[in-house]
Scaffold this motif. Structure first.
Motif, PDB file in Angstrom:
ATOM      1  N   GLN A 105     -12.125  16.002   9.466  1.00  0.00           N
ATOM      2  CA  GLN A 105     -11.190  14.878   9.562  1.00  0.00           C
ATOM      3  C   GLN A 105     -10.120  15.145  10.612  1.00  0.00           C
ATOM      4  N   ALA A 106      -9.622  16.381  10.670  1.00  0.00           N
ATOM      5  CA  ALA A 106      -8.643  16.735  11.703  1.00  0.00           C
ATOM      6  C   ALA A 106      -9.258  16.571  13.096  1.00  0.00           C
ATOM      7  N   ALA A 107     -10.533  16.951  13.225  1.00  0.00           N
ATOM      8  CA  ALA A 107     -11.210  16.806  14.523  1.00  0.00           C
ATOM      9  C   ALA A 107     -11.321  15.340  14.916  1.00  0.00           C
ATOM     10  N   TRP A 108     -11.701  14.495  13.962  1.00  0.00           N
ATOM     11  CA  TRP A 108     -11.812  13.072  14.281  1.00  0.00           C
ATOM     12  C   TRP A 108     -10.462  12.498  14.700  1.00  0.00           C
ATOM     13  N   LEU A 109      -9.410  12.864  13.969  1.00  0.00           N
ATOM     14  CA  LEU A 109      -8.083  12.357  14.312  1.00  0.00           C
ATOM     15  C   LEU A 109      -7.664  12.843  15.697  1.00  0.00           C
ATOM     16  N   ALA A 110      -8.049  14.073  16.053  1.00  0.00           N
ATOM     17  CA  ALA A 110      -7.756  14.569  17.397  1.00  0.00           C
ATOM     18  C   ALA A 110      -8.497  13.755  18.452  1.00  0.00           C
ATOM     19  N   VAL A 111      -9.736  13.351  18.155  1.00  0.00           N
ATOM     20  CA  VAL A 111     -10.486  12.499  19.088  1.00  0.00           C
ATOM     21  C   VAL A 111      -9.763  11.175  19.285  1.00  0.00           C
ATOM     22  N   ASP A 170      -1.360  15.355  13.205  1.00  0.00           N
ATOM     23  CA  ASP A 170      -0.566  16.549  12.905  1.00  0.00           C
ATOM     24  C   ASP A 170      -0.533  16.853  11.418  1.00  0.00           C
ATOM     25  N   VAL A 171      -0.575  15.800  10.579  1.00  0.00           N
ATOM     26  CA  VAL A 171      -0.631  16.017   9.133  1.00  0.00           C
ATOM     27  C   VAL A 171      -1.890  16.804   8.783  1.00  0.00           C
ATOM     28  N   ALA A 172      -3.031  16.337   9.284  1.00  0.00           N
ATOM     29  CA  ALA A 172      -4.301  16.983   8.963  1.00  0.00           C
ATOM     30  C   ALA A 172      -4.342  18.415   9.475  1.00  0.00           C
ATOM     31  N   ILE A 173      -3.897  18.634  10.700  1.00  0.00           N
ATOM     32  CA  ILE A 173      -3.933  19.984  11.281  1.00  0.00           C
ATOM     33  C   ILE A 173      -3.029  20.931  10.499  1.00  0.00           C
ATOM     34  N   TYR A 228       0.880  -1.166   0.000  1.00  0.00           N
ATOM     35  CA  TYR A 228       0.000   0.000   0.000  1.00  0.00           C
ATOM     36  C   TYR A 228       0.913   1.210   0.000  1.00  0.00           C
ATOM     37  N   ARG A 229       1.177   1.825  -1.191  1.00  0.00           N
ATOM     38  CA  ARG A 229       2.304   2.750  -1.255  1.00  0.00           C
ATOM     39  C   ARG A 229       1.982   4.129  -1.798  1.00  0.00           C
ATOM     40  N   ALA A 230       0.872   4.319  -2.420  1.00  0.00           N
ATOM     41  CA  ALA A 230       0.646   5.580  -3.113  1.00  0.00           C
ATOM     42  C   ALA A 230       0.315   6.710  -2.162  1.00  0.00           C
ATOM     43  N   GLY A 231       0.747   7.953  -2.549  1.00  0.00           N
ATOM     44  CA  GLY A 231       0.351   9.148  -1.805  1.00  0.00           C
ATOM     45  C   GLY A 231       0.677   9.081  -0.337  1.00  0.00           C
ATOM     46  N   ILE A 232      -0.283   9.478   0.519  1.00  0.00           N
ATOM     47  CA  ILE A 232      -0.101   9.400   1.960  1.00  0.00           C
ATOM     48  C   ILE A 232      -0.534   8.017   2.391  1.00  0.00           C
ATOM     49  N   THR A 281       1.174  -9.456  11.302  1.00  0.00           N
ATOM     50  CA  THR A 281       1.784  -8.161  11.564  1.00  0.00           C
ATOM     51  C   THR A 281       2.441  -7.666  10.295  1.00  0.00           C
ATOM     52  N   ASP A 282       2.006  -6.518   9.764  1.00  0.00           N
ATOM     53  CA  ASP A 282       2.543  -6.055   8.489  1.00  0.00           C
ATOM     54  C   ASP A 282       3.817  -5.237   8.657  1.00  0.00           C
ATOM     55  N   ARG A 283       4.220  -4.951   9.904  1.00  0.00           N
ATOM     56  CA  ARG A 283       5.472  -4.236  10.177  1.00  0.00           C
ATOM     57  C   ARG A 283       5.551  -2.916   9.429  1.00  0.00           C
ATOM     58  N   ARG A 284       4.448  -2.217   9.351  1.00  0.00           N
ATOM     59  CA  ARG A 284       4.442  -0.899   8.716  1.00  0.00           C
ATOM     60  C   ARG A 284       4.096   0.142   9.757  1.00  0.00           C
ATOM     61  N   ARG A 285       4.469   1.362   9.517  1.00  0.00           N
ATOM     62  CA  ARG A 285       4.037   2.445  10.390  1.00  0.00           C
ATOM     63  C   ARG A 285       3.905   3.725   9.585  1.00  0.00           C
ATOM     64  N   PHE A 286       3.143   4.646  10.094  1.00  0.00           N
ATOM     65  CA  PHE A 286       2.956   5.926   9.440  1.00  0.00           C
ATOM     66  C   PHE A 286       4.013   6.915   9.896  1.00  0.00           C
ATOM     67  N   ASN A 287       4.412   7.774   9.014  1.00  0.00           N
ATOM     68  CA  ASN A 287       5.441   8.746   9.304  1.00  0.00           C
ATOM     69  C   ASN A 287       5.012  10.094   8.729  1.00  0.00           C
TER      70      ASN A 287
END
Length: 467
Positions: A234-240, A198-201, A93-97, A136-142
């Motif tokens: 979306q930023a609000a949901w991520l903050a929740v 933090d990305v969304a904000i 799963y590699r495209a975009g964000i 375990t897919d051993r991936r993380r978001f950055n």
């Protein structure tokens, strides 16, 4: 099967870059490979299992966001995974964000929390166990990788300071903001919000500042207000989900204002539905009013799944208010609406509204009403049929099952469930998940709960958060 060069045709590449599968399908139908005459909509619609009229709406309407439909149609058309902005089953799963392969075998972070359930600093730790957590897919978001992905896609505007941004905003930039909301939504469904928040904000702040200075047409302005509102929600949901709740409400208040300026009732309903969720524990009465307001705004056009969501919001608020009859009434309505099935006009933000979500809200509401036995039945229905898409919700409801078992007095069963789910929590980036598990740990450590199983869970949990 079409040749590999098929996907290099300019209209196809542009449609893929816009992340609009409907336009991809139209470019596919009109490709010179098929001859001088484009493939008829009726033929391609038959391949996809829909009507010609439905395909016309897909090609000319807003981008699809339902992940199941995106992946199914991409597979039917045999679109190469490398061309897509979403992941296909059993493929990277590699495209975009998107999830980025980091080279390390360390799983994502388990948020550090103390034994009272209060979040502390986020730390990357190994799972407490290598078993029991599934694949375990051993991936993380950055965050940096996500922002780099936007720039690499040829749209650096949302990353630049307002002084360096172009003086004019067009529909291309508005569509980019919309596609980012879809990316954030899909990513959050997998692992949670801690790093995505933090990305969304940041992007919301920069787009807002740019919009305040740039020139654009009336048409673009209306679409821009809606896009900013949607991104703020979306930023609000991520903050929740990241346990940063105080940051959420200003985004929602602004989103409601922008939605009204743009005369966009769908965005307003989404904001009100999330505001209802945000307030249901601390201000259940106001939460109920928000859900009722969303119903008024959506009267006449709400799809069954949207109606299901709003009835679930009301049901949970009634449960927190200890109104069992109100809860039962709204749950019955939610069930009836869900049984009507999905609809072509379902907004993307209701994708998660399914049997699992209904059972989850029913379980949480029964916990609020002091009915742990009924709650456990709902949560077991979820764990017996796990969702491959909404992994974070699956983990949350499994932790709630442990809490229900504890409230029934079965401390060993509660500890066993918590121990089994601990490796999966280590794959999440969700402060909400970490907080809930910390609360379970605090209860297991209470006097009188010391059994072999409870000690195993407490020891494994403490090792995880201390690393």
């Amino acid at each position: 099967m079409v040749p590999a060069s098929f996907w290099d045709h300019e209209p196809v590449r542009l449609a893929l870059a816009e992340r609009h599968l409907g336009r991809v399908i139209r470019a596919y139908r009109c490709h010179p490979y098929h001859g001088r005459v484009a493939l008829p909509q009726s033929v391609v619609a038959g391949w996809l299992g829909i009507t010609q009229a439905q395909l016309s709406r897909v090609e000319n309407g807003p981008p699809l966001v339902h992940l199941d439909r995106l992946t199914h149609w991409a597979q039917l058309l045999r679109i190469p995974a490398v061309c897509l902005w979403f992941g296909l089953p059993d493929q990277p799963y590699r495209a975009g964000i998107r999830v980025v392969e980091m080279g390390s075998d360390r799983p994502p972070s388990l948020r550090k929390i103390d034994h009272r359930g209060l979040p502390a600093e986020t730390a990357t730790v190994e799972g407490a166990s290598t078993g029991g957590g599934g694949v375990t897919d051993r991936r993380r978001f950055n965050i940096l990788a996500a922002l780099t992905g936007l720039a690499a896609a040829g749209h650096p505007y949302l990353l630049a300071s307002p002084t360096n941004a172009p003086g004019t905003i067009g529909m291309e930039q508005v569509r980019l903001a919309g596609s980012l909301v879809n990316d954030l939504r899909q990513a959050d469904a997998t692992v949670g919000a801690d790093q995505l928040c933090d990305v969304a904000i940041q992007v919301h702040a920069r787009l807002s500042a740019w919009a305040a200075k740039a020139n654009y047409s009336r048409e673009v302005g209306d679409a821009l207000q809606g896009a900013l509102a949607d991104l703020g929600i979306q930023a609000a949901w991520l903050a929740v989900d990241a346990e940063r709740r105080p940051e959420a409400r200003p985004f929602l208040n602004e989103a409601i204002t922008r939605a009204r300026i743009a005369d966009d009732p769908r965005v307003e309903v989404r904001a009100l539905a999330l505001l209802s969720l945000l307030l249901r524990e601390s201000q259940p009465g106001e939460s109920l009013h928000c859900a009722e307001a969303a119903m008024r705004v959506s009267a006449g056009w709400a799809t069954p799944r949207l109606s299901t969501l709003l009835h679930l919001r009301k049901a949970h608020a009634y449960a927190v208010l200890r109104d069992a009859s109100g809860f039962s009434r709204e749950m019955t309505k939610a069930r009836r609406e869900l049984d009507r099935g999905p609809h072509d006009d379902d907004p993307g933000f209701v994708d998660f509204v399914d049997e699992q979500e209904l059972n989850g809200i029913q379980g949480l509401s029964n916990l609020a009403l002091g009915r742990p036995e009924r709650a456990a039945q709902s949560f077991r229905a979820i764990t017996a049929n796990p969702s491959p898409v909404y992994r974070r919700n699956q983990v949350l409801y499994t932790i709630d099952l442990a809490d229900a078992a504890y409230q029934q007095g079965d401390t060993n069963e509660a500890a066993r469930i918590a121990l089994d789910v601990l490796p999966a929590v280590s794959q999440m980036n969700s402060g909400r998940v970490s907080r809930n598990l910390a609360q379970v740990r605090a209860k297991r450590a209470a006097p009188g709960n010391a059994t072999t199983t409870t000690r195993q869970f407490v020891d494994a949990y403490d090792r995880a958060v201390s690393m």
